[in-house]
Design a protein around this motif. Sequence first.
Motif, PDB file in Angstrom:
ATOM      1  N   LEU A  33       0.818  -1.189   0.414  1.00 59.19           N
ATOM      2  CA  LEU A  33      -0.101   0.006  -0.085  1.00 59.19           C
ATOM      3  C   LEU A  33       0.839   1.070   0.259  1.00 59.19           C
ATOM      4  CD1 LEU A  33      -3.280   0.951   0.371  1.00 59.19           C
ATOM      5  CD2 LEU A  33      -2.893   0.795   2.579  1.00 59.19           C
ATOM      6  N   PRO A  34       1.187   1.321  -0.754  1.00 55.68           N
ATOM      7  CA  PRO A  34       2.695   3.087  -1.606  1.00 55.68           C
ATOM      8  C   PRO A  34       1.691   4.342  -1.379  1.00 55.68           C
ATOM      9  CG  PRO A  34       2.399   1.540  -3.287  1.00 55.68           C
ATOM     10  CD  PRO A  34       1.031   1.160  -2.139  1.00 55.68           C
ATOM     11  N   SER A  35       0.857   4.332  -0.841  1.00 44.79           N
ATOM     12  CA  SER A  35      -0.208   5.247  -0.908  1.00 44.79           C
ATOM     13  C   SER A  35       0.592   6.820  -1.556  1.00 44.79           C
ATOM     14  CB  SER A  35      -1.163   5.829  -0.513  1.00 44.79           C
ATOM     15  OG  SER A  35      -2.169   4.304  -0.417  1.00 44.79           O
ATOM     16  N   GLU A  36       0.050   8.030  -1.288  1.00 45.53           N
ATOM     17  CA  GLU A  36       0.364   8.943  -1.142  1.00 45.53           C
ATOM     18  C   GLU A  36       0.176   9.385  -0.298  1.00 45.53           C
ATOM     19  OE1 GLU A  36       2.437  10.681  -4.177  1.00 45.53           O
ATOM     20  OE2 GLU A  36       2.638  11.962  -3.410  1.00 45.53           O
ATOM     21  N   THR A  37      -1.249   9.413   0.109  1.00 48.66           N
ATOM     22  CA  THR A  37      -1.911  10.323   1.798  1.00 48.66           C
ATOM     23  C   THR A  37      -2.885   8.991   1.932  1.00 48.66           C
ATOM     24  OG1 THR A  37      -2.951  11.032   2.681  1.00 48.66           O
ATOM     25  CG2 THR A  37      -3.538  11.267  -0.272  1.00 48.66           C
ATOM     26  N   GLU A  38      -2.682   8.545   2.619  1.00 55.92           N
ATOM     27  CA  GLU A  38      -3.960   7.693   3.425  1.00 55.92           C
ATOM     28  C   GLU A  38      -4.232   7.868   4.774  1.00 55.92           C
ATOM     29  OE1 GLU A  38      -6.148   4.793   1.689  1.00 55.92           O
ATOM     30  OE2 GLU A  38      -4.380   4.765   1.373  1.00 55.92           O
ATOM     31  N   SER A  39      -5.673   8.090   5.263  1.00 58.90           N
ATOM     32  CA  SER A  39      -6.079   8.609   6.533  1.00 58.90           C
ATOM     33  C   SER A  39      -6.038   8.013   7.478  1.00 58.90           C
ATOM     34  CB  SER A  39      -7.116   9.575   6.354  1.00 58.90           C
ATOM     35  OG  SER A  39      -7.899   8.427   6.436  1.00 58.90           O
ATOM     36  N   PHE A  40      -6.065   6.922   7.218  1.00 56.23           N
ATOM     37  CA  PHE A  40      -6.083   5.273   7.995  1.00 56.23           C
ATOM     38  C   PHE A  40      -5.697   4.148   7.157  1.00 56.23           C
ATOM     39  CE2 PHE A  40      -7.929   1.507   9.999  1.00 56.23           C
ATOM     40  CZ  PHE A  40      -7.819   2.005  10.889  1.00 56.23           C
ATOM     41  N   GLY A  41      -6.379   3.409   6.330  1.00 61.22           N
ATOM     42  CA  GLY A  41      -5.677   2.567   5.213  1.00 61.22           C
ATOM     43  C   GLY A  41      -6.966   1.263   6.136  1.00 61.22           C
ATOM     44  N   LEU A  42      -7.335   1.098   4.981  1.00 61.43           N
ATOM     45  CA  LEU A  42      -8.810   0.134   6.458  1.00 61.43           C
ATOM     46  C   LEU A  42      -7.878  -1.281   5.082  1.00 61.43           C
ATOM     47  CD1 LEU A  42     -11.299  -0.933   7.154  1.00 61.43           C
ATOM     48  CD2 LEU A  42     -12.705  -0.118   5.143  1.00 61.43           C
ATOM     49  N   ALA A  43      -7.959  -1.218   3.686  1.00 61.29           N
ATOM     50  CA  ALA A  43      -7.625  -2.092   3.628  1.00 61.29           C
ATOM     51  C   ALA A  43      -5.908  -2.967   4.231  1.00 61.29           C
ATOM     52  CB  ALA A  43      -7.186  -1.781   1.966  1.00 61.29           C
ATOM     53  N   ALA A  44      -4.994  -1.558   4.468  1.00 58.59           N
ATOM     54  CA  ALA A  44      -3.840  -2.758   5.476  1.00 58.59           C
ATOM     55  C   ALA A  44      -4.546  -3.196   6.511  1.00 58.59           C
ATOM     56  CB  ALA A  44      -3.413  -1.679   5.676  1.00 58.59           C
ATOM     57  N   LEU A  45      -5.434  -2.795   6.709  1.00 63.36           N
ATOM     58  CA  LEU A  45      -5.877  -3.074   8.722  1.00 63.36           C
ATOM     59  C   LEU A  45      -7.151  -4.633   7.928  1.00 63.36           C
ATOM     60  CD1 LEU A  45      -6.862  -3.498  11.359  1.00 63.36           C
ATOM     61  CD2 LEU A  45      -8.880  -2.106  10.893  1.00 63.36           C
ATOM     62  N   GLU A  46      -6.932  -4.867   7.135  1.00 63.29           N
ATOM     63  CA  GLU A  46      -8.030  -5.930   6.546  1.00 63.29           C
ATOM     64  C   GLU A  46      -6.479  -7.234   6.519  1.00 63.29           C
ATOM     65  OE1 GLU A  46     -12.261  -3.667   5.254  1.00 63.29           O
ATOM     66  OE2 GLU A  46     -10.678  -4.657   3.587  1.00 63.29           O
ATOM     67  N   ALA A  47      -6.259  -6.542   5.288  1.00 60.06           N
ATOM     68  CA  ALA A  47      -4.447  -7.325   5.166  1.00 60.06           C
ATOM     69  C   ALA A  47      -4.212  -7.930   5.989  1.00 60.06           C
ATOM     70  CB  ALA A  47      -3.874  -6.779   4.795  1.00 60.06           C
ATOM     71  N   MET A  48      -3.806  -7.240   7.059  1.00 54.92           N
ATOM     72  CA  MET A  48      -3.141  -7.455   8.763  1.00 54.92           C
ATOM     73  C   MET A  48      -4.105  -8.459   9.677  1.00 54.92           C
ATOM     74  SD  MET A  48      -1.385  -3.613   9.377  1.00 54.92           S
ATOM     75  CE  MET A  48      -1.445  -4.171  12.185  1.00 54.92           C
ATOM     76  N   ALA A  49      -5.355  -7.630   9.582  1.00 53.53           N
ATOM     77  CA  ALA A  49      -6.165  -9.154  10.454  1.00 53.53           C
ATOM     78  C   ALA A  49      -6.410 -10.818   9.758  1.00 53.53           C
ATOM     79  CB  ALA A  49      -7.808  -8.422   9.843  1.00 53.53           C
ATOM     80  N   CYS A  50      -6.404 -10.599   8.318  1.00 55.46           N
ATOM     81  CA  CYS A  50      -5.601 -12.048   7.865  1.00 55.46           C
ATOM     82  C   CYS A  50      -4.189 -12.581   7.789  1.00 55.46           C
ATOM     83  CB  CYS A  50      -6.176 -11.452   6.449  1.00 55.46           C
ATOM     84  SG  CYS A  50      -8.255 -11.488   5.783  1.00 55.46           S
ATOM     85  N   GLY A  51      -3.626 -11.952   8.884  1.00 53.22           N
ATOM     86  CA  GLY A  51      -2.313 -12.337   9.084  1.00 53.22           C
ATOM     87  C   GLY A  51      -1.788 -12.705   7.911  1.00 53.22           C
ATOM     88  N   VAL A  52      -1.738 -10.962   7.303  1.00 52.40           N
ATOM     89  CA  VAL A  52      -0.395 -10.156   6.522  1.00 52.40           C
ATOM     90  C   VAL A  52      -0.096  -8.938   6.337  1.00 52.40           C
ATOM     91  CG1 VAL A  52       0.026 -10.048   4.050  1.00 52.40           C
ATOM     92  CG2 VAL A  52      -2.641 -11.889   4.400  1.00 52.40           C
ATOM     93  N   PRO A  53       1.804  -8.968   6.959  1.00 55.98           N
ATOM     94  CA  PRO A  53       2.411  -8.032   6.921  1.00 55.98           C
ATOM     95  C   PRO A  53       1.806  -7.442   5.769  1.00 55.98           C
ATOM     96  CG  PRO A  53       3.593 -10.292   7.535  1.00 55.98           C
ATOM     97  CD  PRO A  53       2.198 -10.206   6.711  1.00 55.98           C
ATOM     98  N   VAL A  54       2.014  -5.417   5.967  1.00 57.55           N
ATOM     99  CA  VAL A  54       1.932  -4.648   5.398  1.00 57.55           C
ATOM    100  C   VAL A  54       3.118  -4.025   4.599  1.00 57.55           C
ATOM    101  CG1 VAL A  54       0.747  -2.870   4.645  1.00 57.55           C
ATOM    102  CG2 VAL A  54      -1.035  -5.251   5.569  1.00 57.55           C
TER     103      VAL A  54
END
Length: 374
Positions: A277-298
Amino acid sequence: MRIGITCYPTYGGSGAVATELGLELARRGHEVHFVSYASPFRLRGFAPRVTFHEVVTTDYPLFEHSPYALALAVKQHEVAQREKLEIMHVHYAIPHAATAWLAKQMLRPERDLKVVTTLHGTDITLVGQDPSYYTLTKFSIEQSDAVTAVSRYLRDETYRAFGCVDCDVRVISNFISPAEYHPPRDGSCRGALAPADHKILTHVSNFRPVKRVVDVVRVFASVCKAMPATLVLIGDGPERDAAEHEADRLGLGEDVRFLGKVDDVAELLRGSDLFLLPSETESFGLAALEAMACGVPVIASAVGGLPEVIAQGETGFLAPVGAVDAMAAEAAAILSDPARHARMRSAAARRALDFSAERIVPQYEALYRDVLNG
Ligand code: GMT
């Protein structure tokens, strides 16, 4: 409580959060009414105590652009009146906070519809600061009965950019449902995504320029030089062509898979080894949280609210925006060290539980109670 929710129904974090919140509130016994121009993409099938109300705009030769915001205000007012709503909770300030304010005025003095506005990101950091929208965004934030931001970063940015007088922005983080987003239990869809000896890197977004999807492809191209790997890209949007061209230019062939829009990403995330998730800006990053919840480092940019979600070195790696080489080097290092990768997988899944629906949704309920009690 009787709660109206307005959000963008399309593929995107704010609509996802709004819908999951509505579903969770309904499970907890509240009556929830979604008001938007289409049924939100995560609202699949029937759910008890959940109703969707469609906003229909009328074309007229004089209108070059149909005034959707006006039709939305009328529908919010109509639904609030008929369904006796106590709260209208709008997600993404533009134009939803302004239309809810109009609906509130139209209901007066018969009833006092309370307006709760959740700020999600570019409504504050980008679009909201555009001169075309600035004064109305500021006004509708200040006029809301309560305002929440999905991260501390976004709260501070709201104060900085809008200097809102008398407005107390409460931080309520985004959340995941652990029943849906969890590490693999018995097997995963890996076999359907890539050859058995490949590492799988994944990216999910709406492919807007802010997501820097071309950087995703470039990071992957570097990782590929160190090990056999497949990149799975989920979503669609304006930058898809550019990402496809970059993949072709770099000769990545079948190792890059564009899956397009997929509503249910949890299964695909469970089949992944690393999320980008190499975004320019991200106020939270829900996609990153969902990945982490599935056991995937970001692997992500160290911007906005992402450092509030990703613990550097523990659940992922953060680098400056555009630092493709640093991101690629760290991705390759993590993936080539099975013990470290396994540790990060567990840490990511554990950390995500800090953002479980069970912990976060009661914060919204408490806020609604505060607002209704004046
Ligand atoms: O603000 C946006 O760009 C739209 C929004 C969306 O609908 O995708 O994304 C924002 O809200 C998400 C949910 O709260 C956050 O996880 C995203 O970080 C945020 N996007 C940006 O700040 C770019």
